[in-house]
Design an enzyme around this catalytic site. Structure first.
Site, PDB file in Angstrom:
ATOM      1  N   TYR A 170      86.750 102.815  74.674  1.00 29.22           N
ATOM      2  CA  TYR A 170      86.279 103.741  73.643  1.00 29.22           C
ATOM      3  C   TYR A 170      86.967 105.097  73.768  1.00 29.22           C
ATOM      4  O   TYR A 170      87.459 105.661  72.783  1.00 29.22           O
ATOM      5  CB  TYR A 170      84.770 103.883  73.779  1.00 29.22           C
ATOM      6  CG  TYR A 170      84.094 104.799  72.793  1.00 29.22           C
ATOM      7  CD1 TYR A 170      83.847 104.376  71.483  1.00 29.22           C
ATOM      8  CD2 TYR A 170      83.681 106.076  73.169  1.00 29.22           C
ATOM      9  CE1 TYR A 170      83.206 105.217  70.585  1.00 29.22           C
ATOM     10  CE2 TYR A 170      83.043 106.913  72.276  1.00 29.22           C
ATOM     11  CZ  TYR A 170      82.805 106.480  70.986  1.00 29.22           C
ATOM     12  OH  TYR A 170      82.168 107.316  70.101  1.00 29.22           O
ATOM     13  N   LYS A 174      89.439 106.947  71.137  1.00 20.84           N
ATOM     14  CA  LYS A 174      89.033 108.208  70.541  1.00 20.84           C
ATOM     15  C   LYS A 174      90.041 109.331  70.811  1.00 20.84           C
ATOM     16  O   LYS A 174      90.285 110.180  69.940  1.00 20.84           O
ATOM     17  CB  LYS A 174      87.651 108.604  71.048  1.00 20.84           C
ATOM     18  CG  LYS A 174      86.522 107.751  70.468  1.00 20.84           C
ATOM     19  CD  LYS A 174      86.511 107.789  68.957  1.00 20.84           C
ATOM     20  CE  LYS A 174      85.239 107.191  68.368  1.00 20.84           C
ATOM     21  NZ  LYS A 174      85.243 107.211  66.887  1.00 20.84           N
TER      22      LYS A 174
END
Length: 302
Positions: A170, A174
């Protein structure tokens, strides 16, 4: 009101959470909203068009304009259909808000290939693919003499920009989204396209760890800095036709907006000629002693 009057806006992942709040506010500000949501579980499994359709119904009941789209924006074909639907329905496209995402948290040594691939696919490719098709359309419009301000708002995360253990997939996606935004802004500015990114903090089904863990009862009617609706006004501002901001990334939470500083050099060594390993053993170890002030609004342990 009407700060986004007649602006055609795509918002991905708009069936729940922050995306839903974006869609409701954009519509209240006069935008024509394409509510995209695949309707999957937090880990990306399954699909259900109901959440997106419910947001559209809520917008229409309040007198706004909206249509639903249930395409998978992490696929090339789905992203292309989404952009085409917006243009075919409303005659143009002015704003793209990339917000769709999933979580499959795992410590690095336990993470599977599928857990890595799924999160990178949904977040990073799921931002790139809609942006690619929107930007191609906008470039062609610009070359044809249609000079209309366009805006892209991407969704990064402090998990990537500050780092969060257990989220290598993640966080990598990001931080990649933040970099994508900066590069895209440099490439697309010549066509009147602004690209910015936000790193929001809010209590949603994907970010339940941000919710206060004190166990104290909260007044449900009291204002909370973790309410997802707090994030949307700044996103709407970035979407306005006359907003001057381009190529920036922001932390947004509650009533706070913080501007990130991109990567920069903060310390260095230099010599005339090539370093030897022995010389670096003597001098380069000092890099480890340099301390960084990340400026994290939630504190060093956040």
């Amino acid at each position: 009101m009407d700060t986004l009057k007649d602006r055609v806006c795509i918002i991905t992942g708009a069936g729940r959470g922050i995306g839903r709040e974006h869609a409701l506010l954009f519509a209240a500000e006069g935008a024509k909203v394409v509510v995209n949501d695949l309707g999957g579980a937090p880990d990306g499994s399954g699909s259900d068009a109901t959440p997106g359709a419910e947001v559209v119904a809520e917008i229409r009941a309040a007198g706004g304009e909206a249509i639903a789209n249930a395409d998978d924006v992490s696929t090339w074909e789905g992203a292309e259909r989404l952009v085409k639907q917006a243009i075919d329905t409303y005659g143009d496209l002015h704003v793209l808000v990339n917000n769709a995402g999933i979580l499959r948290d795992r410590m690095l040594v336990n993470m599977s290939e599928a857990e890595w691939d799924a999160v990178i696919q949904v977040h990073l490719k799921g931002h790139f693919a809609p942006l690619r098709f929107a930007a191609a359309y906008w470039r062609d419009q610009f070359k044809a003499g249609v000079r209309v301000p366009r805006s892209v708002i991407n969704t990064a995360s402090t998990s990537g920009l500050f780092g969060q253990p257990g989220q290598t997939n993640y966080g990598s996606a990001k931080s990649g989204i933040a970099t994508l935004s900066i590069i895209a802004s440099a490439e697309l500015g010549r066509y009147g396209i602004r690209v910015n990114a936000i790193a929001p903090a809010a209590a949603t089904r994907l970010t339940s760890s941000l919710v206060d863990q004190t166990g104290e009862e909260r007044d449900p009617d009291a204002w909370s800095p973790l309410d997802p609706s707090n994030v949307s006004p700044f996103v709407a501002y970035l979407a306005t036709a006359d907003c001057p901001i381009n190529g920036r990334a922001f932390f947004v939470m509650g009533g706070e907006v913080h501007l990130f500083h991109p990567w920069r050099i903060v310390d260095s060594l230099s010599k005339d000629g090539t370093w030897t390993v022995e010389e670096l053993q003597e001098q380069a170890a000092g890099f480890q002693e340099f301390t960084f002030d990340y400026g994290h609004p939630l504190g060093p342990q956040a």
